[in-house]
Design a protein around this motif. Structure first.
Motif, mmCIF file in Angstrom:
data_model
loop_
_atom_site.group_PDB
_atom_site.id
_atom_site.type_symbol
_atom_site.label_atom_id
_atom_site.label_comp_id
_atom_site.label_asym_id
_atom_site.label_seq_id
_atom_site.Cartn_x
_atom_site.Cartn_y
_atom_site.Cartn_z
ATOM 1 N N VAL A 28 0.920 -1.273 -0.001
ATOM 2 C CA VAL A 28 0.092 0.177 -0.006
ATOM 3 C C VAL A 28 0.793 1.149 -0.164
ATOM 4 C CG1 VAL A 28 -1.865 -1.197 1.338
ATOM 5 C CG2 VAL A 28 -0.208 0.085 2.536
ATOM 6 N N SER A 29 0.245 2.299 -0.411
ATOM 7 C CA SER A 29 1.071 3.567 -0.370
ATOM 8 C C SER A 29 1.350 3.922 1.138
ATOM 9 C CB SER A 29 0.162 4.686 -0.818
ATOM 10 O OG SER A 29 -0.987 5.221 -0.072
ATOM 11 N N ASN A 71 0.430 6.828 2.377
ATOM 12 C CA ASN A 71 -0.689 7.484 2.841
ATOM 13 C C ASN A 71 -1.821 6.471 3.315
ATOM 14 O OD1 ASN A 71 -0.270 10.055 2.358
ATOM 15 N ND2 ASN A 71 -0.663 10.256 0.257
ATOM 16 N N GLN A 72 -2.098 5.485 2.375
ATOM 17 C CA GLN A 72 -2.863 4.448 2.775
ATOM 18 C C GLN A 72 -2.545 3.985 4.469
ATOM 19 O OE1 GLN A 72 -2.445 2.156 -0.773
ATOM 20 N NE2 GLN A 72 -4.743 2.495 -0.917
ATOM 21 N N SER A 109 -3.205 6.275 7.115
ATOM 22 C CA SER A 109 -4.676 6.381 7.419
ATOM 23 C C SER A 109 -5.130 5.177 7.930
ATOM 24 C CB SER A 109 -5.518 6.444 5.688
ATOM 25 O OG SER A 109 -6.754 6.654 5.898
#
Length: 78
Positions: free
Chosen positions: A25-26, A28-29, A32
């Motif tokens: 995943v990124s 950011n993900q 989050s």
């Protein structure tokens, strides 16, 4: 969706990058999801504290007294 700028120590940023890549995943993900999990834990604790305030010890003991007094099953045999 909103934007948030966060300052992280280099060591944390490096680990974040490694773990996000490992999870596919990124960053950011990953962040989050991590924040969502933490919020969930804190909100659950608050919810349980509020529910506990509404509890009644006598009712709890009455219900608990209805539980049979038996040894638990041995799940190692399954």
């Amino acid at each position: 969706m909103s934007t948030l700028s966060v300052r992280l120590p280099e060591s944390v940023h490096k680990k974040l990058k490694e773990l996000a890549k490992k999870e596919g995943v990124s960053m950011n993900q990953f962040i989050s999801l991590a924040v969502s999990e933490k919020l969930s834990v804190l909100l659950t604790v608050d919810y349980l504290k509020e529910r506990a305030k509404k509890g009644n010890r006598k009712d709890f003991e009455d219900i608990l007294s209805q539980v049979p007094d038996v040894e638990p099953e041995d799940y190692d045999r399954l």
